[in-house]
Design an enzyme around this catalytic site. Sequence first.
Site, PDB file in Angstrom:
ATOM      1  N   ARG A 199       0.840  -1.210   0.000  1.00 39.49           N
ATOM      2  CA  ARG A 199       0.000   0.000   0.000  1.00 39.49           C
ATOM      3  C   ARG A 199       0.871   1.255   0.000  1.00 39.49           C
ATOM      4  O   ARG A 199       0.379   2.353   0.200  1.00 39.49           O
ATOM      5  CB  ARG A 199      -0.887   0.020   1.237  1.00 39.49           C
ATOM      6  CG  ARG A 199      -0.090   0.164   2.509  1.00 39.49           C
ATOM      7  CD  ARG A 199      -0.899   0.150   3.770  1.00 39.49           C
ATOM      8  NE  ARG A 199      -0.015   0.369   4.913  1.00 39.49           N
ATOM      9  CZ  ARG A 199       0.874  -0.496   5.369  1.00 39.49           C
ATOM     10  NH1 ARG A 199       1.002  -1.675   4.790  1.00 39.49           N
ATOM     11  NH2 ARG A 199       1.647  -0.228   6.401  1.00 39.49           N
TER      12      ARG A 199
ATOM     13  N   THR B 168      11.913  -8.767  -8.148  1.00 44.50           N
ATOM     14  CA  THR B 168      10.569  -9.310  -8.361  1.00 44.50           C
ATOM     15  C   THR B 168      10.679 -10.734  -8.882  1.00 44.50           C
ATOM     16  O   THR B 168      11.539 -11.040  -9.725  1.00 44.50           O
ATOM     17  CB  THR B 168       9.704  -8.486  -9.347  1.00 44.50           C
ATOM     18  OG1 THR B 168       8.539  -9.254  -9.664  1.00 44.50           O
ATOM     19  CG2 THR B 168      10.402  -8.140 -10.639  1.00 44.50           C
TER      20      THR B 168
ATOM     21  N   ASP C 296       8.557 -11.828 -10.778  1.00 41.99           N
ATOM     22  CA  ASP C 296       7.930 -11.775 -12.112  1.00 41.99           C
ATOM     23  C   ASP C 296       8.960 -11.576 -13.234  1.00 41.99           C
ATOM     24  O   ASP C 296       8.655 -11.842 -14.394  1.00 41.99           O
ATOM     25  CB  ASP C 296       6.923 -10.619 -12.182  1.00 41.99           C
ATOM     26  CG  ASP C 296       5.872 -10.686 -11.089  1.00 41.99           C
ATOM     27  OD1 ASP C 296       5.653 -11.781 -10.546  1.00 41.99           O
ATOM     28  OD2 ASP C 296       5.282  -9.636 -10.768  1.00 41.99           O
TER      29      ASP C 296
ATOM     30  N   ARG D 241       2.101 -11.675 -12.860  1.00 42.72           N
ATOM     31  CA  ARG D 241       1.313 -10.543 -13.354  1.00 42.72           C
ATOM     32  C   ARG D 241       1.171 -10.615 -14.877  1.00 42.72           C
ATOM     33  O   ARG D 241       0.743 -11.609 -15.376  1.00 42.72           O
ATOM     34  CB  ARG D 241       1.928  -9.203 -12.943  1.00 42.72           C
ATOM     35  CG  ARG D 241       1.743  -8.870 -11.476  1.00 42.72           C
ATOM     36  CD  ARG D 241       2.054  -7.393 -11.236  1.00 42.72           C
ATOM     37  NE  ARG D 241       2.581  -7.178  -9.908  1.00 42.72           N
ATOM     38  CZ  ARG D 241       1.831  -6.997  -8.826  1.00 42.72           C
ATOM     39  NH1 ARG D 241       0.519  -7.001  -8.908  1.00 42.72           N
ATOM     40  NH2 ARG D 241       2.391  -6.814  -7.650  1.00 42.72           N
TER      41      ARG D 241
HETATM   42  O1  F6P Z   1       4.713  -8.991  -8.303  1.00 43.39           O
HETATM   43  C1  F6P Z   1       4.876 -10.114  -7.521  1.00 43.39           C
HETATM   44  C2  F6P Z   1       3.555 -10.830  -7.305  1.00 43.39           C
HETATM   45  O2  F6P Z   1       3.805 -11.984  -6.546  1.00 43.39           O
HETATM   46  C3  F6P Z   1       2.798 -11.158  -8.580  1.00 43.39           C
HETATM   47  O3  F6P Z   1       3.350 -12.254  -9.269  1.00 43.39           O
HETATM   48  C4  F6P Z   1       1.417 -11.367  -8.050  1.00 43.39           C
HETATM   49  O4  F6P Z   1       0.443 -11.121  -9.046  1.00 43.39           O
HETATM   50  C5  F6P Z   1       1.330 -10.337  -6.954  1.00 43.39           C
HETATM   51  O5  F6P Z   1       2.658 -10.006  -6.588  1.00 43.39           O
HETATM   52  C6  F6P Z   1       0.578 -10.779  -5.738  1.00 43.39           C
HETATM   53  O6  F6P Z   1       0.493  -9.697  -4.870  1.00 43.39           O
HETATM   54  P1  F6P Z   1       0.049  -9.810  -3.353  1.00 43.39           P
HETATM   55  O7  F6P Z   1       1.239 -10.239  -2.565  1.00 43.39           O
HETATM   56  O8  F6P Z   1      -0.399  -8.434  -3.030  1.00 43.39           O
HETATM   57  O9  F6P Z   1      -1.046 -10.834  -3.272  1.00 43.39           O
END
Ligand code: F6P
Length: 360
Positions: A75, A138, A140, A184
Amino acid sequence: MKRIAILTGGGDAPGLNAVIRAAVKTAIQQYGCEVIGIRDGYDGFIDEQGIMPLWLEDVRGLLSRGGTILGAANRGNPFARKVIRGGTEIVVDVSEEIIKGIERLHLDALLVLGGDGTLHIAHELSHKGVPVIGVPKTIDNDIGGTDITFGFDTALAIATEAIDRLHTTAEAHHRVMILELMGRDAGFIALHAGVAGGADVILIPEIPFKFEAIVAKVRQRVENGTLFSIMAVSEGAKPAGGEKVYARGGDEVYVPRLGGISQVVGEYIEKQGFETRVTVLGHLQRGGTPTAFDRWLATRYGAAAVRVAAQGRFDRMVALRSGSVIDIPLGEAIAVPKRVDVHGDAVLTARNTGISFGDE
Ligand code: F6P
């Protein structure tokens, strides 16, 4: 260089602690510099308990530890923060407060360990005079300008192991097993794990799929005597002409959360007469100890970020290019998010080895 600060923003990724460790060791041992940790991303600059000194003893034993000792916050966008004022929830820009918090600390550099969102904020802060250096984090692997982000290799290893485990039960029960993976809008985890784990079908956001093409692949395998199939599905995959599936919508503060496409695909396949089960690997991909590669990369990134700071070059990001750690303009790194090259050798290799992307 007398004092630097480190923060970890956005979702966590394996290797964050290894970067912190390397940066602290380099800053203290090489440059005699004081290091401050900022808790819970940018929030730490405005929280009373948001600052913690980092000494050599604080980073002992951190190489193999997942998560981040500094905490992370999704956030944490200071330009759009949800707060309660007079009993009503409103969105405010707290960036000036953050900048004041940074100024009070008299920092010579701020190392920001983050993904796309956190690095965008870092770039904006650097326009306001904050001496920022980014470190690409990341699972990702979707940050531009670098061959790889730290955290990706660990997620890949976990995803590949999951595919291996699904293989044996799929074969035993003659089932279609679908594994939904994170990433993502980038399909790197599903593509790499799918190839490494020998999936039969890989669905990624960069290649829209057709339901009929997936079923055709499953049917062809059955007709050839192989009664099970394995699918690696990226959470951002979508059917041609269709939409992505979200577990939760977004707003100006939170990014939307992807999730659920594998269930949609699974139901379709089951309706065609093939018993199907769906596994969503979720945050297991982010937790736990980093791989040796991620520790190695994270350590190189952490030390390099401090070296760049010592040279007084800011608004930069450390990056891996052709095996070497370099630094590039942060603006260049975040300009275009990295995506799977649909004509690149990875996709070609998958197709060559009989993997379907559900597009033909
Ligand atoms: O960006 C990293 C990631 O794990 C993505 O692969 C996934 O969509 C997202 O964060 C999940 O976010 P959160 O931890 O807010 O559920």
